[in-house]
Design a protein around this motif. Structure first.
Motif: not given
Length: 201
Positions: A57-58, A74-77, A97-98, A113-115
């Motif tokens: 998601a953006q 939030f994978t790849n969000a 995530a970015n 998870n903030l790895r």
């Protein structure tokens, strides 16, 4: 600009939806899917997102105040320059995530998870990171004063120049952390020395 207030949504599919600049007030979303949705510049206040999927998601430039995102994905969000103020993020997954430019004001980020996240120079003062996975995080020059890092995983995290004074560090494996130029207080210094076998008298 559209606004949702006091609405409840259960297992609704919002995948690839267009919600840019929407305002959400005291809404509850349970097991809803926002995969690939456009949520740029949204505002959420007092909302609850429970077991929701924001993969891809953006969410860039979105602002969230006293909202809860519990066990969300939030994978790849894209969370570029987003802001979370006094939010509850317990158990959420931010894999890949970015998070560049994110603003986190207090709140509870325990068990997240903030790895590999980039939190360089971020003000994280007073944030709860109990048992959070901060492995390989970029935390250089981050302000972690008074944060709760109890049993957080910090292996291979970059902490050069970070300020940990007043932070709760119970259960931290100091041997997995490079403490170069990290600012700590006297009590933390004693705990650090003990972790390497020193006897304090």
């Amino acid at each position: 600009m559209s606004e949702y207030t006091d609405r409840e949504f259960m297992e609704v599919d919002f995948n690839n939806g267009l919600f840019s600049e929407y305002d959400f007030h005291h809404c509850t979303f349970t097991r809803c899917r926002f995969r690939g949705a456009h949520l740029e510049e949204i505002n959420s206040t007092g909302c609850q997102f429970i077991d929701c999927d924001f993969s891809g998601a953006q969410l860039n430039a979105s602002i969230h105040t006293r909202s809860a995102f519990t066990n969300c994905r939030f994978t790849n969000a894209n969370l570029f320059v987003s802001k979370f103020e006094e939010c509850k993020m317990i158990g959420s997954d931010f894999a890949a995530a970015n998070l560049d430019g994110i603003t986190i004001v207090r709140g509870d980020w325990s068990y997240t998870n903030l790895r590999n996240a980039n939190l360089t120079k971020q003000s994280l003062r007073g944030v709860m990171f109990v048992e959070a996975d901060l492995s390989a995080c970029k935390l250089e020059k981050a302000d972690l004063r008074d944060a709760d890092l109890t049993r957080a995983r910090l292996g291979n995290a970059l902490l050069k120049g970070a300020d940990l004074r007043g932070a709760v560090l119970g259960g931290i494996d100091f041997k997995s952390i490079v403490m170069l130029d990290v600012r700590i207080d006297a009590i933390q210094a004693v705990d650090f020395a003990r972790s390497y076998g020193a006897k304090i008298q």
